[in-house]
Design a protein around this motif. Structure first.
Motif, PDB file in Angstrom:
ATOM      1  N   LYS A  72       0.834  -1.213   0.000  1.00  0.00           N
ATOM      2  CA  LYS A  72       0.000   0.000   0.000  1.00  0.00           C
ATOM      3  C   LYS A  72       0.863   1.254   0.000  1.00  0.00           C
ATOM      4  N   ALA A  73       1.930   1.254   0.787  1.00  0.00           N
ATOM      5  CA  ALA A  73       2.821   2.420   0.840  1.00  0.00           C
ATOM      6  C   ALA A  73       3.466   2.665  -0.526  1.00  0.00           C
ATOM      7  N   HIS A  74       3.873   1.596  -1.205  1.00  0.00           N
ATOM      8  CA  HIS A  74       4.474   1.745  -2.530  1.00  0.00           C
ATOM      9  C   HIS A  74       3.461   2.234  -3.563  1.00  0.00           C
ATOM     10  N   LEU A  75       2.222   1.804  -3.429  1.00  0.00           N
ATOM     11  CA  LEU A  75       1.227   2.115  -4.449  1.00  0.00           C
ATOM     12  C   LEU A  75       0.546   3.463  -4.246  1.00  0.00           C
ATOM     13  N   THR A  76       0.834   4.133  -3.160  1.00  0.00           N
ATOM     14  CA  THR A  76       0.256   5.457  -2.944  1.00  0.00           C
ATOM     15  C   THR A  76       0.668   6.358  -4.101  1.00  0.00           C
ATOM     16  N   GLY A  77      -0.315   6.874  -4.798  1.00  0.00           N
ATOM     17  CA  GLY A  77      -0.043   7.762  -5.926  1.00  0.00           C
ATOM     18  C   GLY A  77       0.336   7.052  -7.211  1.00  0.00           C
ATOM     19  N   SER A  78       0.183   5.723  -7.257  1.00  0.00           N
ATOM     20  CA  SER A  78       0.539   5.006  -8.488  1.00  0.00           C
ATOM     21  C   SER A  78      -0.552   5.184  -9.533  1.00  0.00           C
ATOM     22  N   GLN A  79      -0.216   4.817 -10.759  1.00  0.00           N
ATOM     23  CA  GLN A  79      -1.191   4.899 -11.842  1.00  0.00           C
ATOM     24  C   GLN A  79      -2.346   3.955 -11.572  1.00  0.00           C
ATOM     25  N   GLY A  80      -3.466   4.195 -12.197  1.00  0.00           N
ATOM     26  CA  GLY A  80      -4.655   3.410 -11.926  1.00  0.00           C
ATOM     27  C   GLY A  80      -4.863   2.205 -12.805  1.00  0.00           C
ATOM     28  N   ALA A  81      -4.077   2.044 -13.875  1.00  0.00           N
ATOM     29  CA  ALA A  81      -4.315   0.938 -14.796  1.00  0.00           C
ATOM     30  C   ALA A  81      -3.004   0.335 -15.278  1.00  0.00           C
ATOM     31  N   PHE A  82      -3.067  -0.939 -15.631  1.00  0.00           N
ATOM     32  CA  PHE A  82      -1.925  -1.623 -16.234  1.00  0.00           C
ATOM     33  C   PHE A  82      -2.439  -2.681 -17.193  1.00  0.00           C
ATOM     34  N   LEU A  83      -1.630  -3.016 -18.166  1.00  0.00           N
ATOM     35  CA  LEU A  83      -1.937  -4.113 -19.074  1.00  0.00           C
ATOM     36  C   LEU A  83      -1.178  -5.339 -18.588  1.00  0.00           C
ATOM     37  N   ILE A  84      -1.743  -6.482 -18.867  1.00  0.00           N
ATOM     38  CA  ILE A  84      -1.102  -7.749 -18.526  1.00  0.00           C
ATOM     39  C   ILE A  84      -1.540  -8.767 -19.563  1.00  0.00           C
ATOM     40  N   GLU A 164       8.194 -11.421  -2.292  1.00  0.00           N
ATOM     41  CA  GLU A 164       9.084 -10.642  -3.164  1.00  0.00           C
ATOM     42  C   GLU A 164       8.396 -10.306  -4.481  1.00  0.00           C
ATOM     43  N   GLU A 165       7.641 -11.232  -5.016  1.00  0.00           N
ATOM     44  CA  GLU A 165       6.947 -10.985  -6.279  1.00  0.00           C
ATOM     45  C   GLU A 165       5.868  -9.921  -6.110  1.00  0.00           C
ATOM     46  N   MET A 166       5.155  -9.947  -4.995  1.00  0.00           N
ATOM     47  CA  MET A 166       4.154  -8.897  -4.723  1.00  0.00           C
ATOM     48  C   MET A 166       4.836  -7.530  -4.656  1.00  0.00           C
ATOM     49  N   MET A 167       5.976  -7.462  -3.980  1.00  0.00           N
ATOM     50  CA  MET A 167       6.697  -6.185  -3.864  1.00  0.00           C
ATOM     51  C   MET A 167       7.253  -5.750  -5.221  1.00  0.00           C
ATOM     52  N   ASN A 168       7.783  -6.685  -5.994  1.00  0.00           N
ATOM     53  CA  ASN A 168       8.293  -6.343  -7.326  1.00  0.00           C
ATOM     54  C   ASN A 168       7.185  -5.764  -8.203  1.00  0.00           C
ATOM     55  N   THR A 169       6.003  -6.333  -8.111  1.00  0.00           N
ATOM     56  CA  THR A 169       4.867  -5.837  -8.887  1.00  0.00           C
ATOM     57  C   THR A 169       4.500  -4.417  -8.445  1.00  0.00           C
ATOM     58  N   ALA A 170       4.436  -4.208  -7.136  1.00  0.00           N
ATOM     59  CA  ALA A 170       4.111  -2.868  -6.620  1.00  0.00           C
ATOM     60  C   ALA A 170       5.178  -1.858  -7.022  1.00  0.00           C
ATOM     61  N   ARG A 171       6.456  -2.228  -6.903  1.00  0.00           N
ATOM     62  CA  ARG A 171       7.542  -1.317  -7.291  1.00  0.00           C
ATOM     63  C   ARG A 171       7.465  -0.957  -8.772  1.00  0.00           C
ATOM     64  N   ALA A 172       7.161  -1.940  -9.588  1.00  0.00           N
ATOM     65  CA  ALA A 172       7.087  -1.704 -11.031  1.00  0.00           C
ATOM     66  C   ALA A 172       5.981  -0.720 -11.366  1.00  0.00           C
ATOM     67  N   LEU A 173       4.900  -0.765 -10.636  1.00  0.00           N
ATOM     68  CA  LEU A 173       3.766   0.132 -10.901  1.00  0.00           C
ATOM     69  C   LEU A 173       4.073   1.590 -10.579  1.00  0.00           C
ATOM     70  N   VAL A 174       5.009   1.824  -9.699  1.00  0.00           N
ATOM     71  CA  VAL A 174       5.302   3.223  -9.338  1.00  0.00           C
ATOM     72  C   VAL A 174       6.528   3.789 -10.047  1.00  0.00           C
ATOM     73  N   LYS A 175       7.302   2.918 -10.688  1.00  0.00           N
ATOM     74  CA  LYS A 175       8.465   3.396 -11.467  1.00  0.00           C
ATOM     75  C   LYS A 175       7.992   4.136 -12.698  1.00  0.00           C
ATOM     76  N   GLU A 176       8.669   5.179 -13.019  1.00  0.00           N
ATOM     77  CA  GLU A 176       8.341   5.928 -14.251  1.00  0.00           C
ATOM     78  C   GLU A 176       9.247   5.490 -15.364  1.00  0.00           C
TER      79      GLU A 176
END
Length: 176
Positions: A72-84, A164-176
């Motif tokens: 949740k802390a990582h995803l604060t302010g993240s984009q709202g959509a992603f493709l998969i 680790e995979e959950m965190m990697n996914t969250a980190r990827a969503l907030v990276k520009e």
């Protein structure tokens, strides 16, 4: 008698859910339910070790709670959509208010018309990331990324290291 960790995992996924699949584990709420279901099943099979299983379950629930706070802390302010490519992050998207847009349509490769629609959706929803899994062909993801300027990021929802995979996914969503 104790079963090996992997055997236990496969055994209880089959018994409790009828299938073996990590897609159920892509959200912390589901992980809590699964932990409790496994605890209940173990207690039925091995009543004398109930206290041990309760302690281990409580420990796991603590880990899940900590992970949820970090995600949740990582995803604060993240984009709202992603493709998969394959919609393997449905619960993750639900739990963190994200819009998961699958590339495949009905379990099949997208048609040219569907690809065009996905490209338009990407632009409209300001998608900046496309997740791909190792078991799926990434050519369509690369094509969409080329047309929209999005990043393609490999994830593995079937990874043994769920945290680790959950965190990697969250980190990827907030990276520009």
């Amino acid at each position: 008698r104790r079963l090996a960790r992997t055997q236990l995992s496969v055994h209880f996924q089959q018994r409790l859910f009828g299938v073996v699949g990590a897609v159920l584990f892509d959200g912390c709420d589901n992980a809590r339910v699964i932990a409790d279901n496994v605890y209940q099943a173990l207690c039925k099979l091995d009543e004398p070790n109930r206290e041990y299983y309760r302690a281990r379950t409580d420990s796991l629930l603590g880990v899940i709670g900590q992970l949820e706070m970090e995600v949740k802390a990582h995803l604060t302010g993240s984009q709202g959509a992603f493709l998969i490519y394959h919609p393997a992050l449905s619960y993750f998207a639900r739990d963190y208010n994200l819009n998961q847009i699958p590339i495949e349509a009905g379990g099949k490769e997208p048609s040219p018309a569907h690809l065009k629609s996905l490209i338009n959706s990407c632009k409209k929803e300001k998608v900046r990331i496309i997740f791909v899994q190792p078991e799926f062909d990434r050519r369509n993801a690369d094509l969409i990324a080329q047309q929209t300027g999005t990043r393609v990021v490999a994830i593995n929802p079937l990874s043994y290291d769920w945290e680790e995979e959950m965190m990697n996914t969250a980190r990827a969503l907030v990276k520009e």
